[in-house]
Design a protein around this motif. Sequence first.
Motif, PDB file in Angstrom:
ATOM      1  N   ALA A 296      18.997  -6.565  -1.869  1.00 32.62           N
ATOM      2  CA  ALA A 296      18.344  -6.748  -3.169  1.00 32.62           C
ATOM      3  C   ALA A 296      18.717  -8.073  -3.832  1.00 32.62           C
ATOM      4  O   ALA A 296      17.861  -8.767  -4.388  1.00 32.62           O
ATOM      5  CB  ALA A 296      18.699  -5.585  -4.093  1.00 32.62           C
ATOM      6  N   ARG A 297      19.993  -8.440  -3.755  1.00 31.56           N
ATOM      7  CA  ARG A 297      20.440  -9.689  -4.385  1.00 31.56           C
ATOM      8  C   ARG A 297      19.762 -10.900  -3.737  1.00 31.56           C
ATOM      9  O   ARG A 297      19.346 -11.838  -4.413  1.00 31.56           O
ATOM     10  CB  ARG A 297      21.966  -9.807  -4.280  1.00 31.56           C
ATOM     11  N   GLU A 298      19.634 -10.854  -2.402  1.00 28.15           N
ATOM     12  CA  GLU A 298      18.989 -11.963  -1.681  1.00 28.15           C
ATOM     13  C   GLU A 298      17.493 -12.015  -1.983  1.00 28.15           C
ATOM     14  O   GLU A 298      16.913 -13.095  -2.092  1.00 28.15           O
ATOM     15  CB  GLU A 298      19.211 -11.823  -0.173  1.00 28.15           C
ATOM     16  N   LEU A 299      16.864 -10.847  -2.130  1.00 32.11           N
ATOM     17  CA  LEU A 299      15.442 -10.810  -2.463  1.00 32.11           C
ATOM     18  C   LEU A 299      15.216 -11.411  -3.853  1.00 32.11           C
ATOM     19  O   LEU A 299      14.308 -12.221  -4.045  1.00 32.11           O
ATOM     20  CB  LEU A 299      14.910  -9.380  -2.416  1.00 32.11           C
TER      21      LEU A 299
ATOM     22  N   LEU B  30      14.024 -11.146 -14.223  1.00 31.30           N
ATOM     23  CA  LEU B  30      12.827 -10.767 -13.474  1.00 31.30           C
ATOM     24  C   LEU B  30      12.170  -9.553 -14.123  1.00 31.30           C
ATOM     25  O   LEU B  30      12.867  -8.622 -14.548  1.00 31.30           O
ATOM     26  CB  LEU B  30      13.169 -10.429 -12.016  1.00 31.30           C
ATOM     27  N   GLU B  31      10.838  -9.558 -14.176  1.00 33.42           N
ATOM     28  CA  GLU B  31      10.121  -8.422 -14.757  1.00 33.42           C
ATOM     29  C   GLU B  31       8.874  -8.139 -13.923  1.00 33.42           C
ATOM     30  O   GLU B  31       8.028  -9.020 -13.731  1.00 33.42           O
ATOM     31  CB  GLU B  31       9.705  -8.736 -16.193  1.00 33.42           C
ATOM     32  N   VAL B  32       8.762  -6.919 -13.396  1.00 29.41           N
ATOM     33  CA  VAL B  32       7.564  -6.505 -12.664  1.00 29.41           C
ATOM     34  C   VAL B  32       6.520  -6.108 -13.697  1.00 29.41           C
ATOM     35  O   VAL B  32       6.684  -5.125 -14.415  1.00 29.41           O
ATOM     36  CB  VAL B  32       7.872  -5.338 -11.700  1.00 29.41           C
TER      37      VAL B  32
ATOM     38  N   ASP C 172       0.804  -1.218   0.000  1.00 24.91           N
ATOM     39  CA  ASP C 172       0.000   0.000   0.000  1.00 24.91           C
ATOM     40  C   ASP C 172       0.841   1.274   0.000  1.00 24.91           C
ATOM     41  O   ASP C 172       0.306   2.366  -0.135  1.00 24.91           O
ATOM     42  CB  ASP C 172      -0.986   0.013   1.171  1.00 24.91           C
ATOM     43  N   GLN C 173       2.153   1.140   0.114  1.00 24.13           N
ATOM     44  CA  GLN C 173       3.027   2.318   0.056  1.00 24.13           C
ATOM     45  C   GLN C 173       3.653   2.399  -1.339  1.00 24.13           C
ATOM     46  O   GLN C 173       4.498   1.589  -1.705  1.00 24.13           O
ATOM     47  CB  GLN C 173       4.113   2.226   1.124  1.00 24.13           C
ATOM     48  N   ALA C 174       3.217   3.396  -2.107  1.00 23.27           N
ATOM     49  CA  ALA C 174       3.657   3.538  -3.492  1.00 23.27           C
ATOM     50  C   ALA C 174       5.173   3.680  -3.602  1.00 23.27           C
ATOM     51  O   ALA C 174       5.797   3.140  -4.523  1.00 23.27           O
ATOM     52  CB  ALA C 174       2.969   4.732  -4.146  1.00 23.27           C
ATOM     53  N   LEU C 175       5.781   4.382  -2.648  1.00 24.08           N
ATOM     54  CA  LEU C 175       7.233   4.581  -2.678  1.00 24.08           C
ATOM     55  C   LEU C 175       7.975   3.252  -2.528  1.00 24.08           C
ATOM     56  O   LEU C 175       8.944   2.973  -3.242  1.00 24.08           O
ATOM     57  CB  LEU C 175       7.640   5.540  -1.556  1.00 24.08           C
TER      58      LEU C 175
ATOM     59  N   ALA D 117      12.000  -1.073  -9.065  1.00 23.64           N
ATOM     60  CA  ALA D 117      13.249  -0.610  -9.673  1.00 23.64           C
ATOM     61  C   ALA D 117      14.385  -1.593  -9.405  1.00 23.64           C
ATOM     62  O   ALA D 117      15.178  -1.909 -10.306  1.00 23.64           O
ATOM     63  CB  ALA D 117      13.606   0.775  -9.130  1.00 23.64           C
ATOM     64  N   LEU D 118      14.462  -2.096  -8.175  1.00 26.74           N
ATOM     65  CA  LEU D 118      15.519  -3.054  -7.830  1.00 26.74           C
ATOM     66  C   LEU D 118      15.354  -4.369  -8.577  1.00 26.74           C
ATOM     67  O   LEU D 118      16.316  -4.911  -9.128  1.00 26.74           O
ATOM     68  CB  LEU D 118      15.514  -3.318  -6.319  1.00 26.74           C
ATOM     69  N   LEU D 119      14.142  -4.886  -8.603  1.00 21.50           N
ATOM     70  CA  LEU D 119      13.918  -6.194  -9.225  1.00 21.50           C
ATOM     71  C   LEU D 119      14.041  -6.127 -10.742  1.00 21.50           C
ATOM     72  O   LEU D 119      14.479  -7.089 -11.375  1.00 21.50           O
ATOM     73  CB  LEU D 119      12.553  -6.737  -8.811  1.00 21.50           C
ATOM     74  N   ASP D 120      13.665  -4.988 -11.319  1.00 20.24           N
ATOM     75  CA  ASP D 120      13.779  -4.843 -12.778  1.00 20.24           C
ATOM     76  C   ASP D 120      15.230  -4.786 -13.259  1.00 20.24           C
ATOM     77  O   ASP D 120      15.502  -4.923 -14.454  1.00 20.24           O
ATOM     78  CB  ASP D 120      13.012  -3.607 -13.261  1.00 20.24           C
TER      79      ASP D 120
END
Length: 201
Positions: free
Chosen positions: A108-111, A27-29, A9-12, A19-22
């Motif tokens: 980020a890498r672990e996620l 991986l593609e959001v 629910d938090q847009a930020l 941005a991190l996953l892309d």
Amino acid sequence: MIRLLLADDQALVRGALAALLDLETDLEVVAQVGRGDEVVAAARAADVDVCLLDIEMPGMTGIEAAAALRAELPGVRSLVVTTFGRPGYVRRALEAGAAGFVVKDTPARELADAVRRVHAGLRVVDPELAAESLLAGPSPLTARETEILTLALDGSPVAVIAARAHLTAGTVRNHLSTAIGKTGATTRAEAARVAQANGWL
């Protein structure tokens, strides 16, 4: 390419995670929602593989969304990514059908690796949270006591809680008394706080 949906629910936070996953080549959001009750429809529409779910969202919690995904889109995997690393949440999320549970300060890498492992059919749980969950054990509260304490969170009088739960005031008092004893609290407000802090509500 692993197709992802982000529910927070938090847009930020959603934007930062996207941005991190892309940045990952595999991986593609493809979808983002800010409410838990929008997860299933968005996952279906975007043909996603993995949903990353926050716990506390309007409309439906991430745990409830994981259960809805398991029921309606069993081929879609879910990974809870939350600020709230409470032991009871881990157990409830996994029981609801989530394939993993990590906290938002995971590197980020672990996620990204957690997403890949969940997509591959594995379970991924933050090691510290897994240990805490095992040590804490299951919630001592019955389903009815959990419901009554949840209704008591806003400080409503017993009569109001009884009306909402379709019970008599005496039955509500009994459930509250038992819940207070099980949580080691002295008041129903304290019992609700203890239960919430442990992720039982």
